[in-house]
Each structure stands twice: as structure tokens, then as C-alpha cells.
Design a protein around this motif. Structure first.
Motif, PDB file in Angstrom:
ATOM      1  N   SER A 221       0.818  -1.214   0.000  1.00 50.03           N
ATOM      2  CA  SER A 221       0.000   0.000   0.000  1.00 50.03           C
ATOM      3  C   SER A 221       0.848   1.260   0.000  1.00 50.03           C
ATOM      4  CB  SER A 221      -0.932  -0.005   1.220  1.00 50.03           C
ATOM      5  OG  SER A 221      -0.193   0.137   2.431  1.00 50.03           O
ATOM      6  N   VAL A 222       2.037   1.203   0.605  1.00 51.73           N
ATOM      7  CA  VAL A 222       2.894   2.390   0.710  1.00 51.73           C
ATOM      8  C   VAL A 222       3.798   2.527  -0.509  1.00 51.73           C
ATOM      9  CG1 VAL A 222       4.737   3.509   2.030  1.00 51.73           C
ATOM     10  CG2 VAL A 222       2.837   2.383   3.223  1.00 51.73           C
ATOM     11  N   TYR A 223       4.402   1.410  -0.940  1.00 52.81           N
ATOM     12  CA  TYR A 223       5.448   1.487  -1.964  1.00 52.81           C
ATOM     13  C   TYR A 223       5.019   0.956  -3.340  1.00 52.81           C
ATOM     14  CZ  TYR A 223       8.442   2.501   2.010  1.00 52.81           C
ATOM     15  OH  TYR A 223       9.002   3.061   3.131  1.00 52.81           O
ATOM     16  N   GLY A 224       3.956   0.162  -3.351  1.00 57.97           N
ATOM     17  CA  GLY A 224       3.508  -0.391  -4.627  1.00 57.97           C
ATOM     18  C   GLY A 224       4.124  -1.730  -4.959  1.00 57.97           C
ATOM     19  N   PHE A 225       4.945  -2.271  -4.073  1.00 62.65           N
ATOM     20  CA  PHE A 225       5.541  -3.604  -4.257  1.00 62.65           C
ATOM     21  C   PHE A 225       5.826  -4.172  -2.873  1.00 62.65           C
ATOM     22  CE2 PHE A 225       8.577  -0.162  -4.988  1.00 62.65           C
ATOM     23  CZ  PHE A 225       9.463  -0.333  -3.945  1.00 62.65           C
ATOM     24  N   ASN A 226       5.941  -5.494  -2.789  1.00 56.55           N
ATOM     25  CA  ASN A 226       6.107  -6.108  -1.465  1.00 56.55           C
ATOM     26  C   ASN A 226       6.921  -7.394  -1.460  1.00 56.55           C
ATOM     27  OD1 ASN A 226       4.314  -7.840  -2.665  1.00 56.55           O
ATOM     28  ND2 ASN A 226       2.652  -7.546  -1.186  1.00 56.55           N
ATOM     29  N   ASP A 227       7.668  -7.645  -2.527  1.00 51.86           N
ATOM     30  CA  ASP A 227       8.546  -8.821  -2.533  1.00 51.86           C
ATOM     31  C   ASP A 227       9.739  -8.524  -1.628  1.00 51.86           C
ATOM     32  OD1 ASP A 227      10.360 -10.856  -3.004  1.00 51.86           O
ATOM     33  OD2 ASP A 227       9.893 -10.991  -5.147  1.00 51.86           O
ATOM     34  N   LYS A 228       9.796  -9.177  -0.481  1.00 56.13           N
ATOM     35  CA  LYS A 228      10.833  -8.850   0.489  1.00 56.13           C
ATOM     36  C   LYS A 228      12.221  -9.285   0.026  1.00 56.13           C
ATOM     37  CE  LYS A 228       7.683  -8.728   4.422  1.00 56.13           C
ATOM     38  NZ  LYS A 228       7.404  -9.155   5.810  1.00 56.13           N
TER      39      LYS A 228
END
Length: 272
Positions: A221-228
């Protein structure tokens, strides 16, 4: 694992000053960051201020997750502390602290009245780890710019006596950490709320810890991506943080991520 370094010499001196002055006060105001109410407590200060009544002020309420803070408030009250949860920039700190002072000192004042003694102004010592909003609170209590305020740890380095009202005087103290954390995770959390200078810890250690604690939904939601696995690569590229030959600048990406966390860019958080 690489250790977090945090204990400059002025803090050892400050602890000795606090120990020397504690007998002159009626109670202690301990400021903690509401995002880390356990990790930003100071067991060294607790020993130095033993047998004094405590008012715990959980600061930066606006940056903290509300339900988690409520749980900590109940826990601290159960341990015998008076508690205030505040937004140091927008709440009427002076009124709130004076109300709590009257409650804390009620028994002594009633005893003085029975003995025909006119009570002197109550005196409190305000303590806390660096960068928990203590200087902002002091400035509001003194109704003037009584303490230098900067959003970095280690600014206040001397004791000051500040008259709040005819009922209360405050002894201000430097922000004090302690020689050894009970565990490394406490040091990491102090870094995440800005209570340790950025030169005092490995940036990779702190940001990896935060990344692993935060949900993929929040990151998306904050950055537009979430692959850690590729998060800092993706953040560097999305921000245009590049070094030689167009390679991603991972250090700048990590520092940006940390500053977002510390300054509310990911919304309200709680680490304890």
C-alpha cells in the motif's frame, strides 16, 4: 551478529548526575516512545530513581498503533505507574501533567494540611532515552523554549530546573541510554524509533528486521511492491537511487526506508 553501539561518555555522566539529584524530587516523569514502550524504558534509570512515584508519558501517540498502545497503558497502570499517552505537538501537555501531579501528590498535600504545613511546589525529575519528545514536553511545560529541540538523539546534555507553575518545578535531564541492552532486539527497536544515532548501528541489520516485521499488505500500500527478497532493489529503482553504471544504491534505499518508518511514512506502528 554485529552489535549495536550506543553509549557515549556524556550518558554515563548524566546517570551519575541523576543519582545525585534524585533525593531532591517528589516523583519522576519518565518519557517513553509509544511505538516501543518496553524497549525505550531505561532499567538504569529505574534503578537510579527507585522508590519514587512514576508518571510514564508515552509520547508520539500520533505515530503509534492505537490498540497496542492501549494494551501497554493498561499494563503500566497495573504495575503501579500513572500514565499519560500524548501527542507532544498537539495535546495540552501542561494541563495534563499538572492534573497528574495533583493526583500523585494528593496524599502528601493532605498530610501537610493536617499538620498545618504549607506545601512547597512539587518537584519532578523528567527522564527518558534520547529523541522521545522529552525536550518538546519541557518546552510546553515551561511555556517557553526551555530545551533545545532537534529530531536526533543526544541533544540535551545538562540538568536544568524549570518552573512550570506555582505547583510544580521540573528538573530536566539529558536523554540517557544504558551500557547494555537486555537483548539486541531492544537496541534495534530503539533505532527504529530514532533513539540511537544512525552511526551507532548497522543499517542493514535494522532495516532487515523492520522489513521482516512489516506485512506485505502494508508495504504494497505504501510502496507499490512487497517482494521482500527484492524490496531494496525495487525501492532504489523506483526512487531513482543509482550508483555507477546504473546499479541500485542499496544504502540510500535502506536509509530512505528507515526514515519513512521513523517519521510516520508507513502510518502508525508499534514494535513492542
Amino acid at each position: 551478529m554485529t552489535q549495536v553501539q550506543w553509549f557515549p561518555g556524556h550518558m554515563a555522566k548524566a546517570i551519575r548526575l541523576i543519582e545525585d539529584m534524585i533525593h531532591t524530587v517528589d516523583f519522576v516523569i519518565e518519557c517513553r516512545d509509544a511505538r516501543a514502550p518496553f524497549s525505550t524504558r531505561n532499567p538504569v534509570l529505574a534503578r537510579a530513581t527507585h522508590q519514587k512515584k512514576i508518571l510514564v508519558v508515552l509520547t508520539k501517540r500520533d505515530l503509534a498503533e492505537a490498540e497496542g498502545v492501549k494494551k501497554w497503558e493498561k499494563k503500566l497502570i497495573a504495575q503501579g505507574a500513572e500514565v499519560l499517552v500524548v501527542d507532544v505537538l498537539n495535546d495540552n501537555i501542561k494541563r495534563l501533567v499538572l492534573e497528574k501531579t495533583a493526583l500523585i501528590m494528593q496524599e502528601k498535600h493532605e498530610r501537610d494540611r493536617r499538620r498545618g504545613i504549607r506545601s512547597r511546589p512539587s518537584r519532578a525529575m523528567i527522564v527518558g532515552v534520547p529523541n522521545v519528545g522529552k525536550s518538546t514536553i519541557i518546552n510546553q511545560l515551561g511555556s517557553r523554549k526551555a530545551a533545545k529541540v532537534e529530531n536526533r538523539p543526544g541533544v540535551t546534555q545538562a540538568l536544568k530546573l524549570i518552573k512550570v507553575s506555582t505547583e510544580l518545578e521540573i528538573i530536566d535531564t539529558p536523554g540517557v541510554l544504558w551500557p547494555k541492552f537486555e537483548n539486541e532486539e531492544m537496541g534495534i527497536k530503539c533505532a527504529l524509533v530514532g533513539s540511537i544515532k544512525e552511526t551507532g548501528y548497522p543499517l542493514e541489520l535494522i532495516t532487515d528486521y523492520a522489513l521482516n516485521r512489516l506485512s506485505g499488505k502494508l508495504l504494497k500500500s505504501v510502496y507499490g511492491f512487497n517482494d521482500k527478497n527484492t524490496f531494496f532493489n525495487d525501492l532504489a529503482l523506483s526512487k531513482g537511487f543509482l550508483v555507477l553504471k546504473g546499479n541500485p544504491d542499496f544504502e540510500k534505499a535502506r536509509r530512505t526506508f528507515l526514515h519513512d518508518i521513523q517519521n510516520g511514512g508507513l502510518g502508525p506502528l508499534i514494535w513492542d
